[in-house]
Design a protein around this motif. Structure first.
Motif, PDB file in Angstrom:
ATOM      1  N   MET A  33      10.112  -7.706 -21.756  1.00 11.69           N
ATOM      2  CA  MET A  33      10.374  -9.116 -22.043  1.00 11.69           C
ATOM      3  C   MET A  33       9.081  -9.866 -21.784  1.00 11.69           C
ATOM      4  SD  MET A  33      12.758 -10.065 -18.754  1.00 11.69           S
ATOM      5  CE  MET A  33      12.941  -8.608 -17.728  1.00 11.69           C
ATOM      6  N   GLU A  34       8.992 -11.036 -22.279  1.00 11.96           N
ATOM      7  CA  GLU A  34       7.810 -11.866 -22.048  1.00 11.96           C
ATOM      8  C   GLU A  34       7.983 -12.586 -20.709  1.00 11.96           C
ATOM      9  OE1 GLU A  34       7.032 -14.328 -25.448  1.00 11.96           O
ATOM     10  OE2 GLU A  34       7.230 -12.626 -26.810  1.00 11.96           O
ATOM     11  N   HIS A  35       7.578 -11.903 -19.643  1.00 11.93           N
ATOM     12  CA  HIS A  35       7.822 -12.382 -18.281  1.00 11.93           C
ATOM     13  C   HIS A  35       7.280 -13.792 -18.042  1.00 11.93           C
ATOM     14  CE1 HIS A  35       9.331  -8.639 -16.331  1.00 11.93           C
ATOM     15  NE2 HIS A  35       8.795  -8.111 -17.413  1.00 11.93           N
ATOM     16  N   LEU A  76       9.267 -16.519 -20.024  1.00 12.88           N
ATOM     17  CA  LEU A  76      10.608 -16.720 -19.487  1.00 12.88           C
ATOM     18  C   LEU A  76      10.571 -17.399 -18.121  1.00 12.88           C
ATOM     19  CD1 LEU A  76      12.141 -13.335 -20.589  1.00 12.88           C
ATOM     20  CD2 LEU A  76      12.827 -15.592 -21.405  1.00 12.88           C
ATOM     21  N   LEU A  81      20.265 -11.335 -17.851  1.00 17.82           N
ATOM     22  CA  LEU A  81      18.935 -11.330 -17.255  1.00 17.82           C
ATOM     23  C   LEU A  81      19.082 -11.200 -15.746  1.00 17.82           C
ATOM     24  CD1 LEU A  81      15.888 -11.710 -17.761  1.00 17.82           C
ATOM     25  CD2 LEU A  81      16.272 -14.170 -17.661  1.00 17.82           C
ATOM     26  N   ASN A 133      16.663  -6.872 -18.162  1.00 17.33           N
ATOM     27  CA  ASN A 133      17.609  -7.567 -19.022  1.00 17.33           C
ATOM     28  C   ASN A 133      18.465  -6.541 -19.736  1.00 17.33           C
ATOM     29  OD1 ASN A 133      16.576  -7.292 -21.984  1.00 17.33           O
ATOM     30  ND2 ASN A 133      14.755  -7.852 -20.804  1.00 17.33           N
ATOM     31  N   LEU A 138      12.935 -12.763 -24.858  1.00 15.51           N
ATOM     32  CA  LEU A 138      13.674 -11.638 -24.285  1.00 15.51           C
ATOM     33  C   LEU A 138      13.492 -10.391 -25.138  1.00 15.51           C
ATOM     34  CD1 LEU A 138      16.985 -13.345 -23.183  1.00 15.51           C
ATOM     35  CD2 LEU A 138      15.489 -12.014 -21.709  1.00 15.51           C
ATOM     36  N   ALA A 195      10.945  -9.547 -27.078  1.00 13.67           N
ATOM     37  CA  ALA A 195       9.576  -9.028 -26.946  1.00 13.67           C
ATOM     38  C   ALA A 195       9.241  -8.022 -28.044  1.00 13.67           C
ATOM     39  CB  ALA A 195       9.360  -8.432 -25.565  1.00 13.67           C
TER      40      ALA A 195
END
Length: 110
Positions: A82-84, A87, A34, A102, A19, A21
């Motif tokens: 965020m690291e899509h 996640l 989120l 988020n 989240l 990142a």
């Protein structure tokens, strides 16, 4: 403390770094909200309106989160960073579910 938090994925992996990142202040937030869109909820709405409703609704919800936080002494910021893929995989989201925003929520450091 049991070592498991609500920030853990179903397989127990801590998701806060994904989240964050790379933005260190997110690691300090006690809560990160989120916002996830489920595009299957918009199948009866004709295009192009259907594909614009999820981001529009996320914006409205995001503003409500910010207003609530401001009124109750919390700090927050809406983030798309965020690291899509991490996640989405760890949360076992379906193909029709999309991470939108988020909100780390906490108290100001100052």
């Amino acid at each position: 403390m049991c070592g498991r938090t609500h920030a853990d994925s179903p397989n127990g992996k801590n998701l806060i770094p994904a989240l964050a990142a790379g933005q260190e202040y997110v690691l300090e937030a006690p809560v990160v909200l989120l916002l996830v869109a489920d595009h299957s909820a918009f199948t009866e709405i004709p295009e192009p309106m259907g594909s614009t409703l999820a981001p529009l609704n996320a914006g409205i919800i995001s503003q409500n989160i910010a207003l609530f936080c401001a009124a109750n002494g919390f700090d927050t910021v809406a983030r798309g960073t965020m690291e899509h893929s991490t996640l989405k995989s760890e949360l076992k989201l379906k193909d029709n579910q999309c991470l939108l925003l988020n909100h780390p929520v906490g108290y100001s450091a100052t």
